[in-house]
Design a protein around this motif. Structure first.
Motif, PDB file in Angstrom:
ATOM      1  N   ALA A  87       0.820  -1.210   0.000  1.00  0.00           N
ATOM      2  CA  ALA A  87       0.000   0.000   0.000  1.00  0.00           C
ATOM      3  C   ALA A  87       0.853   1.260   0.000  1.00  0.00           C
ATOM      4  O   ALA A  87       0.659   2.169  -0.816  1.00  0.00           O
ATOM      5  CB  ALA A  87      -0.957  -0.013   1.189  1.00  0.00           C
ATOM      6  N   ASP A  88       1.815   1.330   0.912  1.00  0.00           N
ATOM      7  CA  ASP A  88       2.653   2.525   0.999  1.00  0.00           C
ATOM      8  C   ASP A  88       3.537   2.681  -0.234  1.00  0.00           C
ATOM      9  O   ASP A  88       3.727   3.801  -0.732  1.00  0.00           O
ATOM     10  CB  ASP A  88       3.528   2.466   2.252  1.00  0.00           C
ATOM     11  N   ALA A  89       4.085   1.580  -0.732  1.00  0.00           N
ATOM     12  CA  ALA A  89       4.984   1.654  -1.887  1.00  0.00           C
ATOM     13  C   ALA A  89       4.243   2.097  -3.140  1.00  0.00           C
ATOM     14  O   ALA A  89       4.694   2.969  -3.886  1.00  0.00           O
ATOM     15  CB  ALA A  89       5.645   0.299  -2.123  1.00  0.00           C
ATOM     16  N   TRP A  90       3.076   1.499  -3.393  1.00  0.00           N
ATOM     17  CA  TRP A  90       2.306   1.840  -4.591  1.00  0.00           C
ATOM     18  C   TRP A  90       1.827   3.297  -4.523  1.00  0.00           C
ATOM     19  O   TRP A  90       1.827   4.007  -5.527  1.00  0.00           O
ATOM     20  CB  TRP A  90       1.121   0.909  -4.720  1.00  0.00           C
ATOM     21  N   LYS A  91       1.425   3.729  -3.322  1.00  0.00           N
ATOM     22  CA  LYS A  91       0.977   5.115  -3.147  1.00  0.00           C
ATOM     23  C   LYS A  91       2.102   6.099  -3.408  1.00  0.00           C
ATOM     24  O   LYS A  91       1.891   7.184  -3.958  1.00  0.00           O
ATOM     25  CB  LYS A  91       0.441   5.302  -1.719  1.00  0.00           C
ATOM     26  N   TRP A  92       3.315   5.720  -3.033  1.00  0.00           N
ATOM     27  CA  TRP A  92       4.465   6.615  -3.184  1.00  0.00           C
ATOM     28  C   TRP A  92       4.745   6.909  -4.661  1.00  0.00           C
ATOM     29  O   TRP A  92       4.843   8.074  -5.064  1.00  0.00           O
ATOM     30  CB  TRP A  92       5.688   5.994  -2.505  1.00  0.00           C
ATOM     31  N   VAL A  93       4.880   5.881  -5.478  1.00  0.00           N
ATOM     32  CA  VAL A  93       5.282   6.128  -6.860  1.00  0.00           C
ATOM     33  C   VAL A  93       4.124   6.607  -7.741  1.00  0.00           C
ATOM     34  O   VAL A  93       4.343   7.319  -8.721  1.00  0.00           O
ATOM     35  CB  VAL A  93       5.970   4.903  -7.487  1.00  0.00           C
ATOM     36  N   ARG A  94       2.886   6.202  -7.422  1.00  0.00           N
ATOM     37  CA  ARG A  94       1.699   6.720  -8.100  1.00  0.00           C
ATOM     38  C   ARG A  94       1.847   6.755  -9.623  1.00  0.00           C
ATOM     39  O   ARG A  94       1.599   7.774 -10.273  1.00  0.00           O
ATOM     40  CB  ARG A  94       1.351   8.119  -7.568  1.00  0.00           C
ATOM     41  N   VAL A  95       2.266   5.636 -10.202  1.00  0.00           N
ATOM     42  CA  VAL A  95       2.536   5.613 -11.644  1.00  0.00           C
ATOM     43  C   VAL A  95       1.260   5.657 -12.472  1.00  0.00           C
ATOM     44  O   VAL A  95       1.304   5.926 -13.678  1.00  0.00           O
ATOM     45  CB  VAL A  95       3.360   4.367 -12.034  1.00  0.00           C
ATOM     46  N   GLU A  96       0.106   5.406 -11.845  1.00  0.00           N
ATOM     47  CA  GLU A  96      -1.147   5.420 -12.591  1.00  0.00           C
ATOM     48  C   GLU A  96      -1.641   6.832 -12.856  1.00  0.00           C
ATOM     49  O   GLU A  96      -2.479   7.057 -13.731  1.00  0.00           O
ATOM     50  CB  GLU A  96      -2.240   4.672 -11.819  1.00  0.00           C
ATOM     51  N   ALA A  97      -1.127   7.806 -12.113  1.00  0.00           N
ATOM     52  CA  ALA A  97      -1.627   9.176 -12.191  1.00  0.00           C
ATOM     53  C   ALA A  97      -0.666  10.080 -12.968  1.00  0.00           C
ATOM     54  O   ALA A  97       0.539   9.830 -13.021  1.00  0.00           O
ATOM     55  CB  ALA A  97      -1.827   9.737 -10.777  1.00  0.00           C
ATOM     56  N   ASP A  98      -1.225  11.117 -13.566  1.00  0.00           N
ATOM     57  CA  ASP A  98      -0.395  12.126 -14.218  1.00  0.00           C
ATOM     58  C   ASP A  98       0.476  12.773 -13.149  1.00  0.00           C
ATOM     59  O   ASP A  98      -0.025  13.224 -12.115  1.00  0.00           O
ATOM     60  CB  ASP A  98      -1.303  13.175 -14.873  1.00  0.00           C
ATOM     61  N   PRO A  99       1.811  12.819 -13.357  1.00  0.00           N
ATOM     62  CA  PRO A  99       2.681  13.395 -12.332  1.00  0.00           C
ATOM     63  C   PRO A  99       2.392  14.856 -12.047  1.00  0.00           C
ATOM     64  O   PRO A  99       2.707  15.358 -10.970  1.00  0.00           O
ATOM     65  CB  PRO A  99       4.096  13.206 -12.914  1.00  0.00           C
ATOM     66  N   GLY A 100       1.743  15.548 -12.996  1.00  0.00           N
ATOM     67  CA  GLY A 100       1.348  16.929 -12.755  1.00  0.00           C
ATOM     68  C   GLY A 100       2.509  17.791 -12.310  1.00  0.00           C
ATOM     69  O   GLY A 100       3.560  17.822 -12.946  1.00  0.00           O
ATOM     70  N   LYS A 101       2.331  18.456 -11.186  1.00  0.00           N
ATOM     71  CA  LYS A 101       3.361  19.374 -10.694  1.00  0.00           C
ATOM     72  C   LYS A 101       4.412  18.679  -9.834  1.00  0.00           C
ATOM     73  O   LYS A 101       5.382  19.291  -9.426  1.00  0.00           O
ATOM     74  CB  LYS A 101       2.703  20.496  -9.886  1.00  0.00           C
ATOM     75  N   ARG A 102       4.209  17.396  -9.533  1.00  0.00           N
ATOM     76  CA  ARG A 102       5.149  16.690  -8.664  1.00  0.00           C
ATOM     77  C   ARG A 102       6.489  16.504  -9.364  1.00  0.00           C
ATOM     78  O   ARG A 102       6.539  16.257 -10.568  1.00  0.00           O
ATOM     79  CB  ARG A 102       4.585  15.329  -8.267  1.00  0.00           C
ATOM     80  N   TYR A 103       7.591  16.610  -8.593  1.00  0.00           N
ATOM     81  CA  TYR A 103       8.883  16.345  -9.199  1.00  0.00           C
ATOM     82  C   TYR A 103       8.918  14.905  -9.696  1.00  0.00           C
ATOM     83  O   TYR A 103       8.213  14.040  -9.214  1.00  0.00           O
ATOM     84  CB  TYR A 103      10.031  16.668  -8.241  1.00  0.00           C
ATOM     85  N   ARG A 104       9.758  14.644 -10.695  1.00  0.00           N
ATOM     86  CA  ARG A 104       9.642  13.427 -11.480  1.00  0.00           C
ATOM     87  C   ARG A 104      10.172  12.161 -10.797  1.00  0.00           C
ATOM     88  O   ARG A 104      10.190  11.092 -11.392  1.00  0.00           O
ATOM     89  CB  ARG A 104      10.352  13.616 -12.821  1.00  0.00           C
ATOM     90  N   LEU A 105      10.588  12.245  -9.555  1.00  0.00           N
ATOM     91  CA  LEU A 105      11.116  11.076  -8.832  1.00  0.00           C
ATOM     92  C   LEU A 105      12.126  10.322  -9.686  1.00  0.00           C
ATOM     93  O   LEU A 105      11.920   9.182 -10.071  1.00  0.00           O
ATOM     94  CB  LEU A 105       9.993  10.126  -8.390  1.00  0.00           C
ATOM     95  N   GLY A 106      13.227  11.006  -9.984  1.00  0.00           N
ATOM     96  CA  GLY A 106      14.273  10.402 -10.801  1.00  0.00           C
ATOM     97  C   GLY A 106      14.885   9.174 -10.181  1.00  0.00           C
ATOM     98  O   GLY A 106      15.618   8.432 -10.846  1.00  0.00           O
ATOM     99  N   GLY A 107      14.575   8.915  -8.917  1.00  0.00           N
ATOM    100  CA  GLY A 107      15.091   7.728  -8.259  1.00  0.00           C
ATOM    101  C   GLY A 107      14.089   6.609  -8.114  1.00  0.00           C
ATOM    102  O   GLY A 107      14.429   5.555  -7.584  1.00  0.00           O
ATOM    103  N   ALA A 108      12.816   6.802  -8.593  1.00  0.00           N
ATOM    104  CA  ALA A 108      11.834   5.776  -8.236  1.00  0.00           C
ATOM    105  C   ALA A 108      10.626   5.605  -9.144  1.00  0.00           C
ATOM    106  O   ALA A 108       9.949   4.585  -9.035  1.00  0.00           O
ATOM    107  CB  ALA A 108      11.310   6.048  -6.819  1.00  0.00           C
ATOM    108  N   ALA A 109      10.292   6.517 -10.033  1.00  0.00           N
ATOM    109  CA  ALA A 109       8.934   6.543 -10.574  1.00  0.00           C
ATOM    110  C   ALA A 109       8.748   5.975 -11.975  1.00  0.00           C
ATOM    111  O   ALA A 109       7.667   6.107 -12.533  1.00  0.00           O
ATOM    112  CB  ALA A 109       8.392   7.966 -10.548  1.00  0.00           C
ATOM    113  N   ALA A 110       9.725   5.325 -12.564  1.00  0.00           N
ATOM    114  CA  ALA A 110       9.537   4.788 -13.912  1.00  0.00           C
ATOM    115  C   ALA A 110       8.717   3.499 -13.895  1.00  0.00           C
ATOM    116  O   ALA A 110       8.663   2.792 -12.893  1.00  0.00           O
ATOM    117  CB  ALA A 110      10.890   4.519 -14.571  1.00  0.00           C
TER     118      ALA A 110
END
Length: 420
Positions: free
Chosen positions: A272-295
């Motif tokens: 739950a916490d891990a999936w919520k963190w990267v949120r790959v299903e949602a448009d990243p919008g204004k959030r920084y691109r999480l260059g360490g985690a979000a691909a």
């Protein structure tokens, strides 16, 4: 009808079935029988509840010798796993961002010795936590000015002094990171706000003195954006994903990919916490691109990336980096420093620029070669690049909690199948 081939034996010709004589052809030194062990082991792990399913890929000399899907794609186990399943890459994103930074270095737009304050003036005068003993012998930690600035190399090799809240070495840092939402776990933190908030929090250690895993690569992603003038995901599309035909790799799962997005078991306590963190299903919008985690990526896409690195920067006629740059990235950059990537790699590894690097044949928990490089994602994915043996291995699963078990299990199976 079987084909036959004539084999010379002690001066005579022996007739043997061709399918036997050529059974190992194309396997590049791997045993078919030993590669055949992988599927039953995966089936056993799935039955035990380790994970819903997995995709395993092994290549040698650029040729895929094993590529299989196991188990189920979804938590309810209603959809079979497919070879083109899409996985949350988590920290297997870090090598992408590291390559983007080194591409800018090759273009002469920055160098590793440059202070990052050249582009991030907010981080020019950082404080660092230091122990201080009073007249009664009581030791406390206080914030003092850092002795030197953070460099580009510090971000690439995790010697910046930044950390993660979950692994912060001091409770006051954990509290500060969580309060400031540095990892953007519950709010969409824009890149400018990330840098501003980090500037107000002391570093865990003096820059350049200790390997400390943390948000360094996320900061590196913001740096890539400021130097290139493009969003990180767009810049990676331009220099890496599209040139290498990594068609399923991006920073957001598309509508077409969603039915192929692998899920973890609902019983996995970290899901739950891990999936919520990267949120790959949602448009990243204004959030920084999480260059360490979000691909997000697939096994075959990641193979193409890893094979490019194994080939010293080139794949199918497309050159991403120079040979010297790749060799430099996959060399140890933390020799003589404190700290170790062992929680991810196991013992016996140093760290290069975005990759864990094996220092010797022994000591490690699994077989491998001096100089092999690896990294892994918190969602259950891992890869290995072995330049001496010319091997790439990719393991993809949606299983955060047992990830140490599965990554080393796969490496044992991989090297256990190599016979020549």
């Amino acid at each position: 009808m079987k084909n036959y081939v004539l084999l010379p034996i002690a001066g005579f010709l022996s007739i043997a079935p061709l399918h036997v004589a050529l059974a190992e052809d194309g396997l590049q030194g791997f045993s078919q029988e030993r590669l055949g062990r992988i599927a039953p082991v995966m089936k056993q792990e799935i039955a035990k509840g380790t994970m819903p399913g997995a995709v395993t890929l092994i290549a040698r000399n650029g040729q895929i010798v094993h590529f299989e899907a196991h188990g189920s794609l979804d938590a309810a186990k209603t959809k079979p796993m497919a070879k083109d399943a899409v996985f949350r890459a988590f920290s297997m994103t870090k090598p992408f961002t590291s390559v983007a930074a080194m591409a800018l270095v090759e273009q002469g737009k920055m160098s590793l010795r440059d202070p990052i304050s050249n582009w991030m003036p907010e981080l020019k005068q950082m404080n660092v936590l230091a122990e201080q003993t009073d007249e009664r012998g009581r030791t406390t930690r206080v914030a003092v000015p850092a002795k030197r600035q953070i460099t580009v190399q510090d971000l690439l090799r995790h010697t910046s002094g930044f950390t993660y809240a979950g692994s912060a070495p001091f409770p006051e840092l954990k509290e500060a990171y969580e309060k400031a939402e540095i990892e953007s776990r519950n709010v969409d933190l824009p890149p400018e706000e990330l840098i501003k908030r980090l500037a107000s929090i002391p570093l865990a250690y003096e820059p350049g003195t200790r390997w400390e895993y943390g948000v360094s690569t996320d900061v590196l992603g913001v740096l890539v954006e400021r130097v290139s003038g493009k969003r990180l995901d767009q810049f990676l599309d331009e220099i890496l994903f599209k040139p290498l035909k990594m068609k399923d790799t991006s920073f957001q799962a598309s509508a077409e990919q969603m039915p192929r997005l692998a899920d973890a078991l609902d019983t996995d306590p970290q899901k739950a916490d891990a999936w919520k963190w990267v949120r790959v299903e949602a448009d990243p919008g204004k959030r920084y691109r999480l260059g360490g985690a979000a691909a997000v990526t697939t096994a075959e896409d990641y193979f193409r990336f890893a094979q490019m690195m194994l080939n010293k920067g080139e794949l199918d006629g497309v050159r991403v980096l120079s040979r010297e740059t790749v060799e430099y990235m996959m060399s140890d950059h933390i020799a003589g420093l404190q700290g170790s990537p062992a929680p991810t790699t196991g013992p016996g590894y140093g760290f290069g620029l975005g990759f864990g690097v094996r220092l010797q044949e022994g000591v490690a928990w699994v077989p491998g070669s001096t100089g092999d490089s690896m990294w892994a994602g918190a969602g259950g994915t891992s890869f290995t690049i072995d330049p001496r043996e010319k091997i790439v291995g990719v393991f993809m699963a949606a299983a955060p909690t047992p990830r140490l078990h599965t990554r080393f299990l796969f490496k044992n199976l991989l090297y256990g199948a190599l016979v020549d």
